[in-house]
Design an enzyme around this catalytic site. Sequence first.
Site, PDB file in Angstrom:
ATOM      1  N   ALA A  77      18.472 -51.076  17.688  1.00  0.00           N
ATOM      2  CA  ALA A  77      19.648 -50.473  18.329  1.00  0.00           C
ATOM      3  C   ALA A  77      19.900 -51.112  19.678  1.00  0.00           C
ATOM      4  CB  ALA A  77      19.432 -48.971  18.516  1.00  0.00           C
ATOM      5  N   ASP A  90      13.498 -58.232  13.008  1.00  0.00           N
ATOM      6  CA  ASP A  90      13.807 -58.186  14.436  1.00  0.00           C
ATOM      7  C   ASP A  90      14.328 -59.553  14.864  1.00  0.00           C
ATOM      8  OD1 ASP A  90      13.765 -57.561  17.265  1.00  0.00           O
ATOM      9  OD2 ASP A  90      12.201 -56.089  16.857  1.00  0.00           O
ATOM     10  N   THR A  91      14.870 -59.589  16.078  1.00  0.00           N
ATOM     11  CA  THR A  91      15.322 -60.860  16.655  1.00  0.00           C
ATOM     12  C   THR A  91      14.192 -61.612  17.339  1.00  0.00           C
ATOM     13  OG1 THR A  91      15.986 -59.699  18.665  1.00  0.00           O
ATOM     14  CG2 THR A  91      17.679 -60.029  16.980  1.00  0.00           C
ATOM     15  N   ASN A  93      13.035 -38.746  25.303  1.00  0.00           N
ATOM     16  CA  ASN A  93      12.378 -39.403  26.437  1.00  0.00           C
ATOM     17  C   ASN A  93      10.992 -39.944  26.103  1.00  0.00           C
ATOM     18  OD1 ASN A  93      14.301 -37.143  27.830  1.00  0.00           O
ATOM     19  ND2 ASN A  93      14.185 -39.016  29.040  1.00  0.00           N
ATOM     20  N   LYS A 103      24.978 -42.978  18.134  1.00  0.00           N
ATOM     21  CA  LYS A 103      23.864 -42.433  17.355  1.00  0.00           C
ATOM     22  C   LYS A 103      24.330 -41.295  16.444  1.00  0.00           C
ATOM     23  CE  LYS A 103      20.116 -44.753  18.426  1.00  0.00           C
ATOM     24  NZ  LYS A 103      19.289 -45.414  17.402  1.00  0.00           N
ATOM     25  N   TYR A 112      26.325 -44.428  23.947  1.00  0.00           N
ATOM     26  CA  TYR A 112      25.092 -44.474  23.161  1.00  0.00           C
ATOM     27  C   TYR A 112      24.948 -43.220  22.301  1.00  0.00           C
ATOM     28  CZ  TYR A 112      20.077 -44.647  22.145  1.00  0.00           C
ATOM     29  OH  TYR A 112      18.859 -44.659  21.517  1.00  0.00           O
TER      30      TYR A 112
END
Length: 298
Positions: A65, A29-30, A160, A135, A131
């Site tokens: 993402a 991860d960042t 969701n 995907k 988006y």
Amino acid sequence: MKITITGGSGFIGSSLVKSLLKEQITIFDTKKPKFDVNFVEGDINNIDNVIVATKDADVVIHLAAALGVINTERNPVKTLDTNIVGTRNVLESCRLNDVKKIIFSSSSEVYGEPIKVPISESDKPIPITTYGISKLAAEEYIKSYSKSYGIRYTILRLFNVYGDEQGTQWVVPEFVSKAVNNDDIIIHGTGSQIRAFCYVTDVADAFRITLEKGDGETFNIGNDKEPISIKNLAERVISLADSKSSIRSIPFEKSDRNRSEIMNRAPNIEKADKLLGYHPVVSLDEGILQIIRNKKPN
């Protein structure tokens, strides 16, 4: 099992890592994770970073993402690069490192405005957002790499997701944050849009199950039990929070959304039930109350 989770410091990733702490986890991860696991800092747009993070992994769970309706619509090129080229970098790293399987976090956005509801995996994807397009393209990359190089895969199309550590740019935490402060809750249009919300621990459970099941398959992952309109969701939150908030409606054209709203989206999860034994267990009220407890001042 040695598992690399891209985007493992994020909202879904953190819940997933918590459920997999008995495994050998590497988070890529960042930003640093909150768990004491192996961490590789980097970006999926940098293939050298990804190669390092996936070295020796048995399975890669690809969550990283570009996210969010507003963010992805305002930054379409960055969204396409991150979600498509970034996924290709993950796949190429899996090939080079002989990773056995990739589990991909896709989205119900690939369906666009559904032909019928509840939506089944066999329904034709017709994405209407950048988006959703990104995907769906990533899904096809995964299938192509599987066919060409034998990398096993499972694709999970999430519906969701919400939870108590989610940012307030997402609808349920936003409504709860407003309600606990007795501020007006804003809905778009009449609020008649239908959604089916799934608590994050139930989503994490689906990823855990597919570590050893679901090869070569695409699954809807969500909670099919309680579809609800956005207006009724606001009313439910206000009631559960014992709030004095009012509900205020604004037209779409005066909002910060620059696309047509999908009006009805709820999953058919019979396939996940049959092949994975997947059963979401957290009710909408339970999930909302958990967020309320964490957002109310002590």
